[in-house]
Design a protein around this motif. Structure first.
Motif, PDB file in Angstrom:
ATOM      1  N   LYS A  17      38.990  10.751 -13.097  1.00  0.00           N
ATOM      2  CA  LYS A  17      39.516  11.447 -11.929  1.00  0.00           C
ATOM      3  C   LYS A  17      40.045  10.444 -10.907  1.00  0.00           C
ATOM      4  N   ALA A  18      39.264   9.376 -10.693  1.00  0.00           N
ATOM      5  CA  ALA A  18      39.703   8.326  -9.763  1.00  0.00           C
ATOM      6  C   ALA A  18      40.885   7.561 -10.330  1.00  0.00           C
ATOM      7  N   ARG A  19      40.883   7.340 -11.629  1.00  0.00           N
ATOM      8  CA  ARG A  19      41.966   6.595 -12.269  1.00  0.00           C
ATOM      9  C   ARG A  19      43.278   7.374 -12.190  1.00  0.00           C
ATOM     10  N   ALA A  20      43.196   8.700 -12.264  1.00  0.00           N
ATOM     11  CA  ALA A  20      44.408   9.517 -12.195  1.00  0.00           C
ATOM     12  C   ALA A  20      45.139   9.314 -10.874  1.00  0.00           C
ATOM     13  N   LEU A  21      44.384   9.093  -9.797  1.00  0.00           N
ATOM     14  CA  LEU A  21      44.997   8.869  -8.485  1.00  0.00           C
ATOM     15  C   LEU A  21      45.663   7.503  -8.403  1.00  0.00           C
ATOM     16  N   LEU A  22      45.171   6.549  -9.180  1.00  0.00           N
ATOM     17  CA  LEU A  22      45.719   5.196  -9.148  1.00  0.00           C
ATOM     18  C   LEU A  22      46.927   5.021 -10.060  1.00  0.00           C
ATOM     19  N   LEU A  23      47.015   5.861 -11.088  1.00  0.00           N
ATOM     20  CA  LEU A  23      48.077   5.677 -12.076  1.00  0.00           C
ATOM     21  C   LEU A  23      49.465   5.779 -11.468  1.00  0.00           C
ATOM     22  N   THR A  41      51.416  10.885 -15.935  1.00  0.00           N
ATOM     23  CA  THR A  41      50.203  10.881 -15.121  1.00  0.00           C
ATOM     24  C   THR A  41      49.521  12.250 -15.089  1.00  0.00           C
ATOM     25  N   ASN A  42      50.299  13.312 -15.226  1.00  0.00           N
ATOM     26  CA  ASN A  42      49.714  14.652 -15.205  1.00  0.00           C
ATOM     27  C   ASN A  42      48.880  14.924 -16.458  1.00  0.00           C
ATOM     28  N   GLU A  43      49.382  14.482 -17.594  1.00  0.00           N
ATOM     29  CA  GLU A  43      48.681  14.696 -18.857  1.00  0.00           C
ATOM     30  C   GLU A  43      47.709  13.567 -19.173  1.00  0.00           C
ATOM     31  N   MET A  44      47.718  12.506 -18.343  1.00  0.00           N
ATOM     32  CA  MET A  44      46.880  11.331 -18.605  1.00  0.00           C
ATOM     33  C   MET A  44      47.142  10.803 -20.012  1.00  0.00           C
TER      34      MET A  44
END
Length: 208
Positions: free
Chosen positions: A158-164, A177-180
């Motif tokens: 969850k935190a990584r998604a904000l950094l991507l 970034t939406n689909e990770m």
């Protein structure tokens, strides 16, 4: 899985260059900047002129340690590179870059290759929809690396998604970034890789 478990800053001091083994931490907390001497009781002594063999060995060690691979696995990658058509030195870098742990790192899902290797081993990623927990898995063009659905709910991702969104990826990769998830667009050429290596010396080391 065999891996190096000692102090990584010692490796940078031994090689005399930043290998960025701790990711972004190496930009602000670098032991090499405070202690540039080589580790060991003779590290601060007068350095001797290196032979051609010693230079080849050091270059091989820099490449191997940057990617976090032990000697046996690294030699296997070299043998595979030598069997491919084209330049062995470029083939070797392409194999190293197409490893799953390196791709996870390049896509920004981890701060370092060591962290990426741990995430892969813990089963957080799938390749083309299939769970893959082998860091040395060699991807191919059009392969899709995705964070598994069960892992997306973890606080780390969850935190990584904000950094991507703040991190760029190499031109030979694409990131959703939406689909990770990320996709391998093509095998990188030497010009695509900004690496401080003379990989031809690695070839000369093994072919001596």
């Amino acid at each position: 899985m065999a891996r190096y478990t000692g102090p990584v800053c010692k490796l940078c001091r031994r090689e005399g260059v930043k290998l960025f083994l701790k990711g972004d931490k190496c930009m602000t907390h670098c032991t090499l900047e405070r202690r540039s001497s080589k580790p060991g009781q003779h590290g601060s002594g007068r350095s001797r002129k290196e032979s051609g063999y010693a230079k080849q060995l050091r270059e091989k060690q820099r490449v191997r340690r940057t990617y976090g691979i032990l000697e046996r696995q690294f030699h296997k990658h070299f043998d595979a590179a030598a069997r491919r058509p084209g330049k062995t030195s470029e083939n070797l870098l392409q194999i190293l870059e197409m490893r799953l742990d390196n791709l996870v790192y390049r896509l920004g899902f981890a701060d370092s290759r060591a962290q990426a290797r741990q995430l892969v081993c813990h089963g957080h990623f799938a390749v083309n929809g299939r769970k893959t927990d082998i860091p040395s898995f060699i991807a191919k063009p059009n392969d899709v690396i995705t964070v598994r659905e069960r892992s997306k709910g973890l606080e780390y991702f969850k935190a990584r998604a904000l950094l991507l969104a703040q991190k760029g990826v190499p031109a030979w990769l694409s990131l959703d970034t939406n689909e990770m998830s990320g996709r391998v667009i093509t095998v990188p050429s030497r010009a695509d890789l900004e690496l401080p290596f003379d990989e031809q010396m690695v070839v000369e080391y093994y072919q001596r």
